[in-house]
Design a protein around this motif. Structure first.
Motif, mmCIF file in Angstrom:
data_model
loop_
_atom_site.group_PDB
_atom_site.id
_atom_site.type_symbol
_atom_site.label_atom_id
_atom_site.label_comp_id
_atom_site.label_asym_id
_atom_site.label_seq_id
_atom_site.Cartn_x
_atom_site.Cartn_y
_atom_site.Cartn_z
ATOM 1 N N MET A 145 -7.870 -2.811 -15.862
ATOM 2 C CA MET A 145 -8.548 -1.688 -15.025
ATOM 3 C C MET A 145 -7.781 -0.629 -15.087
ATOM 4 N N PRO A 146 -8.579 0.484 -15.516
ATOM 5 C CA PRO A 146 -7.966 1.556 -15.699
ATOM 6 C C PRO A 146 -7.563 2.427 -14.380
ATOM 7 N N PHE A 147 -6.450 3.595 -14.654
ATOM 8 C CA PHE A 147 -5.949 4.191 -13.431
ATOM 9 C C PHE A 147 -7.168 4.661 -12.485
ATOM 10 N N HIS A 148 -6.927 4.318 -11.393
ATOM 11 C CA HIS A 148 -8.107 4.805 -10.532
ATOM 12 C C HIS A 148 -7.947 6.107 -9.847
ATOM 13 N N ILE A 149 -8.851 7.184 -10.019
ATOM 14 C CA ILE A 149 -8.904 8.416 -9.554
ATOM 15 C C ILE A 149 -9.311 8.509 -7.911
ATOM 16 N N PRO A 150 -8.444 8.490 -6.965
ATOM 17 C CA PRO A 150 -9.173 8.378 -5.723
ATOM 18 C C PRO A 150 -10.044 9.670 -5.311
ATOM 19 N N GLN A 151 -11.023 8.976 -4.714
ATOM 20 C CA GLN A 151 -11.920 10.107 -4.047
ATOM 21 C C GLN A 151 -11.434 10.658 -2.587
ATOM 22 N N GLU A 152 -11.926 11.660 -2.082
ATOM 23 C CA GLU A 152 -11.311 12.394 -1.085
ATOM 24 C C GLU A 152 -11.168 11.349 0.181
ATOM 25 N N GLU A 153 -12.135 10.721 0.389
ATOM 26 C CA GLU A 153 -11.780 9.742 1.902
ATOM 27 C C GLU A 153 -10.770 8.604 1.432
ATOM 28 N N GLU A 154 -10.424 8.348 0.159
ATOM 29 C CA GLU A 154 -9.294 7.789 -0.195
ATOM 30 C C GLU A 154 -8.011 8.040 0.098
ATOM 31 N N TYR A 155 -7.869 9.440 0.133
ATOM 32 C CA TYR A 155 -6.887 10.224 0.128
ATOM 33 C C TYR A 155 -5.755 9.768 1.286
ATOM 34 N N LYS A 156 -6.288 9.204 2.281
ATOM 35 C CA LYS A 156 -5.242 8.797 3.407
ATOM 36 C C LYS A 156 -4.601 7.388 3.099
ATOM 37 N N ASP A 157 -4.813 6.822 2.100
ATOM 38 C CA ASP A 157 -3.999 5.678 1.390
ATOM 39 C C ASP A 157 -3.038 6.227 0.722
ATOM 40 N N TYR A 158 -2.982 7.613 0.279
ATOM 41 C CA TYR A 158 -1.942 7.912 -0.801
ATOM 42 C C TYR A 158 -1.004 8.742 -0.246
ATOM 43 N N ALA A 159 0.181 8.382 -0.629
ATOM 44 C CA ALA A 159 1.458 9.124 -0.026
ATOM 45 C C ALA A 159 1.306 10.480 -0.405
ATOM 46 N N VAL A 160 1.121 10.626 -1.622
ATOM 47 C CA VAL A 160 1.234 12.208 -2.189
ATOM 48 C C VAL A 160 0.009 12.280 -3.087
ATOM 49 N N VAL A 161 -0.828 13.392 -2.603
ATOM 50 C CA VAL A 161 -1.755 14.089 -3.609
ATOM 51 C C VAL A 161 -1.563 15.480 -4.098
ATOM 52 N N MET A 162 -1.598 15.723 -5.276
ATOM 53 C CA MET A 162 -1.401 17.058 -5.605
ATOM 54 C C MET A 162 -2.710 17.484 -6.438
ATOM 55 N N LYS A 163 -3.212 18.534 -6.130
ATOM 56 C CA LYS A 163 -4.724 18.856 -6.659
ATOM 57 C C LYS A 163 -4.311 20.247 -7.153
ATOM 58 N N GLY A 164 -4.846 20.442 -8.427
ATOM 59 C CA GLY A 164 -4.958 21.628 -9.195
ATOM 60 C C GLY A 164 -3.744 22.477 -9.112
ATOM 61 N N ILE A 165 -2.622 22.059 -9.202
ATOM 62 C CA ILE A 165 -1.241 22.572 -9.160
ATOM 63 C C ILE A 165 -0.945 23.501 -10.451
ATOM 64 N N VAL A 166 -0.750 24.863 -10.145
ATOM 65 C CA VAL A 166 -0.583 25.823 -11.205
ATOM 66 C C VAL A 166 0.820 26.534 -10.860
ATOM 67 N N LYS A 167 1.694 26.397 -11.813
ATOM 68 C CA LYS A 167 2.787 27.273 -11.452
ATOM 69 C C LYS A 167 3.213 28.111 -12.904
ATOM 70 N N GLN A 168 3.089 29.334 -12.734
ATOM 71 C CA GLN A 168 3.542 30.291 -13.986
ATOM 72 C C GLN A 168 4.895 30.749 -13.779
ATOM 73 N N PHE A 169 5.643 30.535 -14.821
ATOM 74 C CA PHE A 169 7.006 31.255 -14.906
ATOM 75 C C PHE A 169 6.685 32.571 -15.812
ATOM 76 N N PRO A 170 7.508 33.583 -15.710
ATOM 77 C CA PRO A 170 7.556 34.506 -16.547
ATOM 78 C C PRO A 170 6.991 34.588 -18.121
ATOM 79 N N LYS A 171 7.328 33.429 -18.668
ATOM 80 C CA LYS A 171 6.950 33.098 -20.106
ATOM 81 C C LYS A 171 6.218 32.067 -20.262
#
Lengths: 523, 355
Positions: free
Chosen positions: A1-27
């Protein structure tokens, strides 16, 4: 069974969901549109090389950095985490790589620090603190002596205190940043037991590491990162260390170094009944004798704090020898200064990179010159030869693949792995007869470890005598020709890598002789 | 120039601008009449300040005379900082240098100038070097902190020099002062204007700055000093003798302070007054701070402080108390020392999380 990517309605079963995180440092773009899904109650490993963006991602979850884009959902609810206070409020706790404990205070005092129980007149209530800490420690099966001072307990226990600290603040989601980097194999095993217990109690655990066998041993799911992006999400059961390593590095890697057979040459370094004291002036090395031959790697295994670092310092002239003799290439160097010893042909990769092996404020070029800054070709009649320093540095930086290859950059701006490559490049360039190499791969990622191991083997091929001090048993076993085990300042015995197992070595590091270790391992 | 080097230049300059703005507000506030009157008053005050410092030949000479010892004490403190030692004793080293050099110069009548002048300087520098070297030696051998030991040595120097000029080395005449030095040991004048004169001491001070620059940036010795200052453990690992470097650094630092005292005695007063130094040793700390321990930065900082102090007299004629200059100087030092504040004011504080 491959890794399950949850749908929005399943997020309540997930302790942490981070979506589309972008962090730019100077370089650098440290996080490039990262998605992370962590199911409630699982142990989730995040793996990646140094600089892959794992710690950056977790620091955003803990509120230490703020994301440039993306959202964070805790138990299905989107929230803003601007600082660690917000994170603690939603039940996130973090155990950092470097512990944040107060040495002279007791375990109980450290655990309640910042949230101390008080009695009348707002005075600190030590009794209640002890009681509450005891209760929580029993509840989770994390045994600690609540009255012991932090400075007197082992690193493994200190880590346990850090975990208790987060639990005391009501954490349900625990982030552990490279928790095993400082632990012995046995302590690591104990940590895993603790983590499984916490999981049984319903806690969610995020485990950052780059040691792949640990991932396989303890996690349910893995997220792999490379260059700020997620390059793999996979249930642990369905993967292997080899596959994870390839996802991490982006190419095939050698997990075990191939060592050519080689006859050792003549004796180069001879140590006779050496005694050395530690910083408190107590005996740390209690009379050890050994020798190293040309083209031979002598490994020294041992749990941290059993005299290895004092031995390292004494051999390189950084620490006074109380008794005994050290003969190097036929010359007595028992009382020689670090410069004399370097001049005689010994170079040194120090265990503590930041404290000893580099001046972080200096440029890469100046760090390459360290130790040879007073003589040809780096200096001429007391004046630095900047042209030569730069030319040699450029060449070494290229040869040893130090990134970025800018020799005028301050060394503090390099990542840990690249700083170590810079140090190795310098010590390699001494063309030494003998090299003392201590914890050469501590905190480094697979790619850098592979590189440094092959460099050490190249030195061996060039007939250099190498003393390898390491807490990584695998490193000792795969590189050494002979192994000495140090325990409480003494050598427990000498073994060769093919006649001993990792388990036996672990037992010898805890004070058994080879025979005792063998019989205990058989039981 | 990379960003870090650029900041090192920008922070003192911005601090100077901010302090001048704050001083302007104070001047406007203490002025009288309508707002335009007050603005005129402000313009007048600054005009007089600049005129007082650079308006004519005498003014320029006075500015240079004031900045000469500041350059040397600034270099003394700045050089020490580079090796991680805080030489608070430039005051005492300057006094010991001046006293010893004067004693030598008083008795140097039989020597020709081209021998007497350099020898006097060497004697003064040696005295300063020995005085500071004591603190360096104590630090290297016993770990005695140089801040404490140099302060104590300041008091010892203060009392020795006072005793000398009131007792065995007194020229008489009621004022505590030494006899005049032999004319062969007097520094020749570079400029004269009416009754005032200016020796070529400034050229020696500038030369010292250039030499310090070369030592710090071009020699193995400077490399060692900086390595010891940044990370003594790594220095030792790299085969650098940390104790030796601390003693040598202190001695050089003291020699520079001793030279400051010597130039005052042989180029300005031609004798030694017990109170000669009057805080110029301590000023060196401020100068080193504003100049960011860079020899050329120290030259610029000395010019600034020298000019402010010279110009303040003239400004007082315009009705602005000369203490305003003290305020300007204090705010500059305050801002340079608290450089984070300047970075906050300028919005340079990177958002947390920046590497």
């Amino acid at each position: 069974m491959p890794f399950h990517i949850p749908q929005e309605e399943e997020y309540k079963d997930y302790a942490v969901v981070m979506k589309g995180i972008v962090k730019q440092f100077p370089k650098v773009l440290a996080n490039d549109n990262v998605d992370l899904y962590i199911k409630r109650g699982e142990i989730h490993a995040i793996v990646g090389e140094n600089g892959a963006g794992k710690s950056t991602l977790m620091n955003q979850l803990y509120g230490l950095y703020n994301a440039d884009a993306g959202k964070i959902l805790i138990n299905g609810k989107e929230i803003a985490i601007d600082n660690p206070k917000d994170a603690i409020a939603v039940g996130i706790g973090m155990v950092h790589q470097h512990f944040m404990l107060v040495g002279p205070l007791s375990v109980a005092e450290n655990i309640v620090l910042g949230d101390e129980p008080t009695k009348k007149f707002n005075l600190f209530d030590l009794k209640r603190a002890r009681r509450e800490v005891k209760k929580i420690s029993e509840e989770y099966g994390l045994k600690v002596d609540v009255d012991a001072k932090i400075e007197d307990i082992s690193v493994g226990t200190q880590q346990r205190v850090e975990i208790l600290k987060t639990l005391f603040r009501g954490a349900d989601i625990l982030i552990l940043d490279e928790p095993t980097a400082v632990l012995t194999p046995q302590e690591t095993e104990e940590l895993f037991v603790v983590l499984r217990n916490l999981q049984n109690d319903g806690k969610t655990i995020i485990f950052i590491t780059h040691k792949l066998n640990e991932v396989i041993a303890v996690s349910n799911n893995v997220t792999v990162m490379r260059g700020g992006k997620v390059t793999g999400q996979i249930p642990t059961k369905e993967t292997s260390t080899r596959e994870l390593a390839n996802m991490m590095v982006g190419r095939e890697v050698l997990l075990r170094v191939e060592k050519e057979k080689k006859e050792a040459g003549e004796k180069v370094l001879e140590v006779q009944d050496l005694k050395v004291n530690d910083n408190r002036d107590l005996p740390a090395v209690k009379g050890v004798s050994f020798d190293i031959r040309k083209g031979e790697i002598l490994g020294i295994a041992g749990v941290a704090g059993n005299g290895q670092s004092e031995l390292e310092d004494a051999l390189t002239g950084l620490r006074k020898k109380i008794a005994g003799t050290v003969t190097f290439n036929g010359v007595d160097i028992s009382t020689a200064t670090p410069r004399d010893i370097r001049e005689a042909g010994m170079s040194h990769i120090a265990a503590d990179r930041y404290k000893y092996a580099m001046v972080k404020e200096f440029t890469v070029a100046y760090n390459i010159a360290l130790g040879r800054h007073y003589k040809q070709p780096f200096a001429d009649g007391g004046f630095l030869n900047h042209r030569k320093i730069n030319a040699i540095s450029k060449e070494l930086v290229k040869k040893f693949d130090v990134r970025p290859p800018e020799i005028q950059l301050s060394a503090e701006n390099l990542s840990g792995g690249n700083q170590q490559k810079m140090v190795v490049a310098r010590e390699f360039d001494y063309n030494p007869l003998c090299m003392v190499v201590s914890q050469p791969t501590r905190g480094l990622d697979i790619g850098a470890i592979e590189f440094i191991h092959s460099t050490i083997l190249d030195l061996r091929q060039e007939d250099v005598a190498i003393l390898l001090i390491s807490m990584e048993l695998e490193e000792i076993l795969s590189l050494s020709d002979r192994i000495l085990v140090m325990y409480e300042g003494q050598i427990m015995g000498e073994v060769t890598p093919d006649e001993v197992t990792m388990e036996e070595l672990g037992l010898m590091m805890a004070g058994s002789t080879l025979e005792e270790a063998r019989s205990e391992a058989d039981e | 120039m990379n960003k870090k080097q650029w900041m090192r230049v920008a922070i003192p300059i911005i601090s100077i601008i901010i302090s001048l703005l704050i001083a302007s507000i104070i001047i406007i506030w203490i002025g009288e009449g309508s707002f335009t009157d007050r603005i005129d008053f402000l313009v007048e005050a600054y005009t007089q300040l600049i005129k007082g410092a650079f308006g004519n030949k005498t003014a320029v000479m006075n500015t240079i005379i004031k900045m000469t010892p500041l350059i040397l004490t600034g270099l003394a403190v700045g050089f020490g900082f580079r090796a991680g030692v805080f030489n608070i004793g430039a005051e005492g080293q300057m006094a010991m240098g001046a006293l010893t050099a004067t004693i030598f110069a008083v008795n140097a009548a039989s020597l020709p100038s081209f021998i007497a002048i350099p020898l006097t300087m060497i004697v003064g520098m040696l005295a300063g070097a020995v005085w500071a070297g004591i603190a360096g030696f104590l630090k290297a051998t016993t770990g005695a902190h140089e801040v404490i030991s140099t302060i104590m040595l300041n008091w010892i120097a203060y009392n020795i020099t006072n005793w000398a000029v009131t007792g065995p080395f007194n020229a008489g005449g009621g004022i505590p002062k030494s006899p005049e030095i032999a004319s062969s040991a007097k520094l020749p004048n570079l400029l004269t204007s009416q009754a005032s004169f200016m020796s070529f001491g400034i050229l020696i001070a500038i030369t010292a700055a250039v030499v310090m620059y070369i030592i710090l940036y071009k020699t193995s010795m400077g490399y060692e000093v900086k390595a010891v200052g940044f990370n003594p453990f790594a220095a030792e690992y790299g085969g650098i003798n940390v104790s030796k470097n601390i003693i040598v650094t202190m001695a050089i630092s003291g020699a520079l302070a001793g030279l400051a005292g010597t130039l005052e005695a042989t180029g300005l007063y031609y004798r030694f007054y017990g109170t000669l130094s009057s805080g110029k040793g301590f000023d060196g700390i401020s100068i080193a701070l504003i100049g960011q321990n860079n020899p050329f930065g120290i030259l610029a900082a000395s010019l600034l402080i020298g000019a402010l102090r010279t110009g303040s007299n003239q400004m007082q004629f315009a009705g602005v108390p000369k203490h305003i200059v003290m305020i300007i100087q204090s705010i500059i030092i305050f801002l340079v020392a608290a450089e984070r504040m300047v970075m906050t004011i300028m919005g340079w504080n990177k958002k947390k999380g920046a590497k």
